[in-house]
Motif scaffolding. Structure first.
Motif, PDB file in Angstrom:
ATOM      1  N   THR A  13      28.796  32.289  39.665  1.00 47.07           N
ATOM      2  CA  THR A  13      29.437  31.097  40.191  1.00 47.07           C
ATOM      3  C   THR A  13      29.178  30.997  41.687  1.00 47.07           C
ATOM      4  N   LYS A  17      34.469  27.870  43.846  1.00 42.04           N
ATOM      5  CA  LYS A  17      34.628  27.169  42.564  1.00 42.04           C
ATOM      6  C   LYS A  17      35.554  27.962  41.650  1.00 42.04           C
ATOM      7  N   LYS A  18      36.705  27.386  41.366  1.00 36.51           N
ATOM      8  CA  LYS A  18      37.727  28.074  40.570  1.00 36.51           C
ATOM      9  C   LYS A  18      37.192  28.532  39.223  1.00 36.51           C
ATOM     10  N   THR A  20      38.223  31.118  35.537  1.00 41.64           N
ATOM     11  CA  THR A  20      39.187  31.897  34.757  1.00 41.64           C
ATOM     12  C   THR A  20      38.443  32.827  33.822  1.00 41.64           C
ATOM     13  N   TYR A  64      43.394  36.838  43.704  1.00 39.40           N
ATOM     14  CA  TYR A  64      43.517  36.726  42.246  1.00 39.40           C
ATOM     15  C   TYR A  64      44.902  36.203  41.859  1.00 39.40           C
ATOM     16  N   LYS A  65      44.942  35.557  40.699  1.00 40.92           N
ATOM     17  CA  LYS A  65      46.211  35.153  40.082  1.00 40.92           C
ATOM     18  C   LYS A  65      46.144  35.516  38.613  1.00 40.92           C
ATOM     19  N   ILE A  77      42.663  34.592  37.084  1.00 43.94           N
ATOM     20  CA  ILE A  77      42.250  33.358  37.741  1.00 43.94           C
ATOM     21  C   ILE A  77      41.802  33.662  39.164  1.00 43.94           C
ATOM     22  N   LEU A  78      40.599  33.164  39.489  1.00 44.94           N
ATOM     23  CA  LEU A  78      40.118  33.224  40.864  1.00 44.94           C
ATOM     24  C   LEU A  78      40.067  31.787  41.360  1.00 44.94           C
ATOM     25  N   GLU A  79      41.008  31.423  42.197  1.00 43.52           N
ATOM     26  CA  GLU A  79      41.136  30.016  42.593  1.00 43.52           C
ATOM     27  C   GLU A  79      40.027  29.612  43.575  1.00 43.52           C
ATOM     28  N   SER A  80      39.621  30.508  44.431  1.00 44.64           N
ATOM     29  CA  SER A  80      38.545  30.217  45.374  1.00 44.64           C
ATOM     30  C   SER A  80      37.708  31.484  45.549  1.00 44.64           C
TER      31      SER A  80
END
Lengths: 116, 117
Positions: A13, A17-18, A20, A64-65, A77-80
């Motif tokens: 990526t 770019k977000k 999951t 990370y989330k 989740i990697l938002e940015s």
């Protein structure tokens, strides 16, 4: 078959770019966790969850989330995303530990993430 | 916090010979679990053997056995009759018997094992 299913196996990526990474287990395990593996550092815990709606930070949570809306699923989740998040990621699940109880971890097959 | 140390980044063994991989750990807890995981080139994490700290008897699984020295905080892995398929990265790991943060696996940095003909 008892397993942890992790997808995708490979992901390239671009910065910002977000994305999951999904993780699902079919063993009714309470405990789920995400690790990242980097050369010379072994595996380090990112986040973990003791049960539905109960999550907490591990050793390297920045950037990370996670969420645990259902017992079987634990997406990362990697938002940015940034290039320093290029790594090999593993999801793992386990029953709650206790003497006489099973205590082993089951790992997913890993996700190789490259952030350019 | 617990730490796990694997002091041998690389090891080599001839086929059919025996090799021992070292692992030491640091903890103030008395109840915990120890593991050896194998990671072949497929990168899958495969459990090789595990040990409960309250059990004095060393665990064995076919050609794999451990030498668990609780007082010395040492947990070495012995592979007998080494096979080409044993070539992999091996990780030693620690898990507390507690819950919450303590449930995580703490890993060493790994030992890459080569098996030669």
């Amino acid at each position: 078959e008892a397993q942890v299913t992790q997808n995708p196996r490979y992901l390239i990526t671009v910065t910002g770019k977000k994305l999951t990474v999904t993780c699902s287990q079919n063993m009714n395990h309470e405990y789920m966790s995400w690790y990242r593996q980097d050369p010379g550092l072994g595996l380090r815990q990112i986040y973990y969850s003791m049960n539905v709606e109960v999550t907490d930070k591990g050793d390297v949570p920045e950037g990370y989330k996670v969420s645990r809306k259902e017992k079987r699923n634990f997406p990362l989740i990697l938002e940015s995303p940034s290039p320093n998040q290029t790594s090999l990621y593993f999801c793992a699940s386990s029953p709650i530990a206790g003497r006489g109880r099973p205590y082993g971890y089951t790992f997913g097959s890993g996700t190789r993430l490259t952030v350019v | 916090a617990q730490t796990v140390t694997q002091s041998q980044p690389e090891m080599s063994v001839q086929e059919a010979e025996t090799v021992t991989l070292s692992c030491t750990y640091d903890t103030s807890e008395s109840d915990y679990y120890l593991f050896w995981y194998k990671q072949p080139p497929s990168r899958q994490m495969i459990l090789v053997i595990r040990q409960e700290a309250y059990k004095q008897q060393n665990a064995t699984e076919n050609r794999f056995s451990v030498n668990f020295q609780k007082a010395a905080k040492s947990f070495s892995l012995k592979i007998s009759d080494s096979q080409l398929g044993d070539a992999a990265m091996y990780f030693c790991a620690y898990r507390s018997a507690g819950t919450g943060t303590a449930s995580k696996l703490t890993f060493g940095t790994g030992t890459r094992l080569q098996v030669t003909l």
